[in-house]
Design an enzyme around this catalytic site. Structure first.
Site, PDB file in Angstrom:
ATOM      1  N   ASP A   1     133.727  85.877 -22.915  1.00  0.00           N
ATOM      2  CA  ASP A   1     134.305  85.470 -24.196  1.00  0.00           C
ATOM      3  C   ASP A   1     135.086  84.174 -23.994  1.00  0.00           C
ATOM      4  O   ASP A   1     135.976  84.108 -23.151  1.00  0.00           O
ATOM      5  CB  ASP A   1     135.232  86.582 -24.718  1.00  0.00           C
ATOM      6  CG  ASP A   1     135.696  86.325 -26.140  1.00  0.00           C
ATOM      7  OD1 ASP A   1     135.542  87.223 -26.968  1.00  0.00           O
ATOM      8  OD2 ASP A   1     136.208  85.224 -26.417  1.00  0.00           O
TER       9      ASP A   1
ATOM     10  N   ASP B   1     130.610  82.649 -29.344  1.00  0.00           N
ATOM     11  CA  ASP B   1     131.403  82.442 -28.122  1.00  0.00           C
ATOM     12  C   ASP B   1     131.439  83.664 -27.201  1.00  0.00           C
ATOM     13  O   ASP B   1     132.236  83.714 -26.281  1.00  0.00           O
ATOM     14  CB  ASP B   1     132.828  81.999 -28.479  1.00  0.00           C
ATOM     15  CG  ASP B   1     133.799  83.148 -28.680  1.00  0.00           C
ATOM     16  OD1 ASP B   1     133.391  84.160 -29.278  1.00  0.00           O
ATOM     17  OD2 ASP B   1     134.947  83.037 -28.223  1.00  0.00           O
ATOM     18  N   GLU B   2     130.576  84.624 -27.460  1.00  0.00           N
ATOM     19  CA  GLU B   2     130.738  85.903 -26.776  1.00  0.00           C
ATOM     20  C   GLU B   2     129.371  86.519 -26.486  1.00  0.00           C
ATOM     21  O   GLU B   2     128.486  86.476 -27.330  1.00  0.00           O
ATOM     22  CB  GLU B   2     131.496  86.804 -27.750  1.00  0.00           C
ATOM     23  CG  GLU B   2     132.117  88.008 -27.215  1.00  0.00           C
ATOM     24  CD  GLU B   2     132.731  88.824 -28.360  1.00  0.00           C
ATOM     25  OE1 GLU B   2     132.985  89.992 -28.136  1.00  0.00           O
ATOM     26  OE2 GLU B   2     132.926  88.291 -29.471  1.00  0.00           O
TER      27      GLU B   2
END
Ligand code: TTP
Ligand code: MG
Length: 358
Positions: free
Chosen positions: A9, A104-105
């Protein structure tokens, strides 16, 4: 067999990209989202801004009150997509079993990996280093035998963290976790758990599984196992959702068109938010209307180009409302929008693998 799962993350993602691209923002409280005077909400804030209590989804006006000298910037979505593409390329060099959760993860199953590296910790460190080298951004990583443990772990030492939970450490790791940390526990479930005096994973562990199932249905069993750190969910590399939507049933039937449009605007914003985070664009906007007599209709419109922004989604939905429904004449009890026909633009080809031990 014990699996090896990594959860990555990015740290303060949108804000970190801004600080990278505009060095004068480094070390400063940066708030990404709407303008301080506007009605928008904070998408994210740099860690410097978080010290003032600023959080995602907070109204920008409140963020301004908390930190008047904060630097407010609007979202530059293309830049975040670009960074997201770079990190996904890195993930794909490690394994094909990558499940992105948002820009983003992602989860990676590295039990078998392209590098034939047995240490998931070394792989996580390598990924973090590559992200720093290629995207000039920092990420936090969690390593564990399942998705749940890996995700909780990645959040523990943010920013720039790397937390590894070996299988034998799981009982100790989960015991003191608050129930809100358990996967799928939102506000409603956490309230209900609290009503039964269940505040930590350990509290749930002490209950018989049947207690949880009786009160929480199927997810009660899932929660029971999570409380021991057990989670069998697989990494799903392909995207499953075919549409994203939002709908609302009103406490009282609504005839006022302006009020309906306000609801549509909120729904368009919510959907747009979800699409952006999943890196998706849709071509078809569908409006669903249920009249007071329960007759339900759906009306769709397919555009030439795929969209993800709230303005386009709202425009299509409100046109469908005025042109293809009897809104204003017949009272409406439910309204909703969904966006579908997602493009493939974010599915980049697999990278050639290379051996990083050479
Ligand atoms: P997060 O990973 O939740 O947050 P973050 O990366 O900014 O910070 P952290 O270091 O705590 O991980 O979300 C990723 C991005 O998604 C975030 O930078 C902005 C966007 N986002 C929104 O637009 N709205 C939201 O409510 C949230 C939570 C995130
Ligand atoms: Mg993040």
């Amino acid at each position: 067999m014990t699996r090896k799962i990594i959860h990555i993350d990015m740290d303060a993602f949108f804000a970190a990209v801004e600080q990278r691209d505009f060095p004068e923002l480094k070390g400063k409280p940066v708030i990404i989202g709407g303008s301080p005077q506007g009605r928008g909400v904070v998408a994210t804030a740099s860690y410097e801004a978080r010290k003032f209590g600023i959080r995602s989804a907070m109204p920008c006006s409140k963020a301004y009150r908390l930190c008047p000298h904060g630097i407010f910037r609007s979202v530059r979505f293309e830049a975040y997509q670009e960074a997201s593409k770079t990190i996904r390329e890195i993930f794909k060099e490690v394994t094909d079993l990558v499940e992105p959760l948002s820009l983003d993860e992602a989860y990676l199953d590295v039990t078998d990996n392209h590098f034939k590296e047995p240490s998931a910790t070394r792989l996580a460190q390598w990924i973090k280093n590559e992200i720093e080298k290629r995207a000039c951004l920092t990420a936090s990583a969690g390593v564990g035998p399942n998705k749940f443990i890996a995700k909780v772990a990645s959040d523990l030492h943010k920013p720039d963290g790397l937390v590894v939970v070996a299988p034998e450490k799981i009982p100790e790791f989960v015991r003191t976790l608050k129930v809100e940390r358990l996967w799928g526990v939102g506000e409603a479930t956490s309230r209900k758990l609290h009503q039964y005096g269940l505040y930590t994973a350990e509290d749930i562990q002490k209950m018989p599984e049947s207690f949880m199932i009786e009160r929480f249905g199927k997810s009660g069993s899932f929660l029971y196992h999570l409380s021991f750190g057990r989670d069998d969910r697989r990494i799903k590399p392909s995207r499953e959702a075919k549409s994203r939507g939002s709908e609302e049933t009103f406490p009282r039937d609504v005839t006022d068109i302006q009020h309906l449009e306000e609801i549509l605007w909120e729904q368009a914003q919510e959907i747009s938010d979800g699409l952006k985070r999943k890196n998706l664009k849709g071509k078809t906007v569908t409006l669903k209307v249920r009249y007071s007599d329960f007759e339900t209709i759906t009306r769709g419109h397919t555009m030439k180009n795929s969209v993800y922004d709230e303005n386009s989604i709202f425009l299509q939905a409100s046109q469908l409302l005025s042109q293809k429904t009897e809104a204003g004449l017949r009272p409406i009890r439910l309204i909703g929008i969904s966006v579908s026909r997602f493009g493939q633009e974010d599915q980049e080809p697999l990278q050639l693998k290379f051996d990083f031990f050479e």
